[in-house]
Design a protein around this motif. Structure first.
Motif, short mmCIF file in Angstrom:
data_model
loop_
_atom_site.label_atom_id
_atom_site.label_comp_id
_atom_site.label_asym_id
_atom_site.label_seq_id
_atom_site.Cartn_x
_atom_site.Cartn_y
_atom_site.Cartn_z
N THR A 184 0.80 -1.23 0.00
CA THR A 184 0.00 0.00 0.00
C THR A 184 0.83 1.27 0.00
N ASN A 185 2.13 1.17 0.17
CA ASN A 185 3.01 2.34 0.19
C ASN A 185 4.17 2.15 -0.77
N PRO A 186 4.64 3.23 -1.38
CA PRO A 186 5.79 3.10 -2.27
C PRO A 186 7.02 2.60 -1.51
N THR A 187 7.75 1.71 -2.14
CA THR A 187 8.99 1.18 -1.58
C THR A 187 10.09 1.38 -2.61
N ALA A 188 11.21 1.92 -2.19
CA ALA A 188 12.34 2.08 -3.11
C ALA A 188 12.88 0.70 -3.47
N VAL A 189 13.00 0.42 -4.76
CA VAL A 189 13.56 -0.84 -5.24
C VAL A 189 14.70 -0.49 -6.19
#
Length: 193
Positions: free
Chosen positions: A181-186
């Motif tokens: 549900t939240n942006p995650t740095a990949v």
């Protein structure tokens, strides 16, 4: 949801969750922020076509490398309608499974902590996806899920309001719910030939 009210609060609750150990870990980690920093790992190897196998066996946590008792293998593939061999669930189905498992475990743990006996938890998940995105037909269509619906059927010695509160608290503390549900740095890198 089915709710049955219990009038015997002295009843021992056993949902299979060691809340004492969890609360002890929480207290210990509150005083040792470095030990709370974990790195979860998975490796993946292509088998053939769209079929792959991931291995999960080590992680970093509590200030050092951790080796699990065994290495777990998880396979992924795509169904025949995608011209694949359908050897395993799709990666997106594994994401749904991860979300269901994380929320379900959280419900059991919160119920144990709150003294609520669980009799059963069943989760049904459904996610919408428009293939125009991943097939490159329309650049404005998202590759991932447009929406995910999670439905729980929980039988417990608790009121409907208490059961809804268990689900809400699990959702609030779920790592996988947060991930989806939240942006995650990949960051993706490629090693040389």
């Amino acid at each position: 949801m089915t709710a049955t009210k219990t009038t015997h609060p002295a009843k021992t609750v056993d949902n299979g969750v060691n809340v004492t150990a969890l609360l002890g870990a929480r207290e210990a980690l509150a005083n040792a922020p470095q030990a709370a920093q974990f790195k979860w790992r998975a490796s993946c190897e292509w088998l053939n076509g769209t079929h792959s196998r991931s291995a999960i066996g080590t992680f970093y946590g509590l200030g050092s490398e951790q080796q699990r008792g065994k290495t777990f293998a998880i396979e992924a593939d795509h169904p025949q309608v995608f011209a694949s061999e359908d050897n395993a669930p799709t990666p997106v189905e594994l994401v749904l499974s991860g979300l269901a498992s994380c929320l379900t475990a959280g419900i059991a743990a919160v119920a144990q902590h709150r003294g609520i006996q669980i009799h059963s938890i069943k989760a049904s998940l459904e996610a919408d996806m428009d293939l125009y995105g991943i097939l490159g037909i329309d650049a404005d269509v998202r590759n991932g899920f447009g929406a995910v619906r999670v439905n729980f059927d929980i039988k417990a010695d608790a009121s409907e309001a208490d059961i809804k509160a268990l689900v809400a608290q699990s959702q609030k503390r779920s790592a996988v719910f947060d991930i989806v549900t939240n942006p995650t740095a990949v960051f993706v890198t490629v090693n040389g030939p």
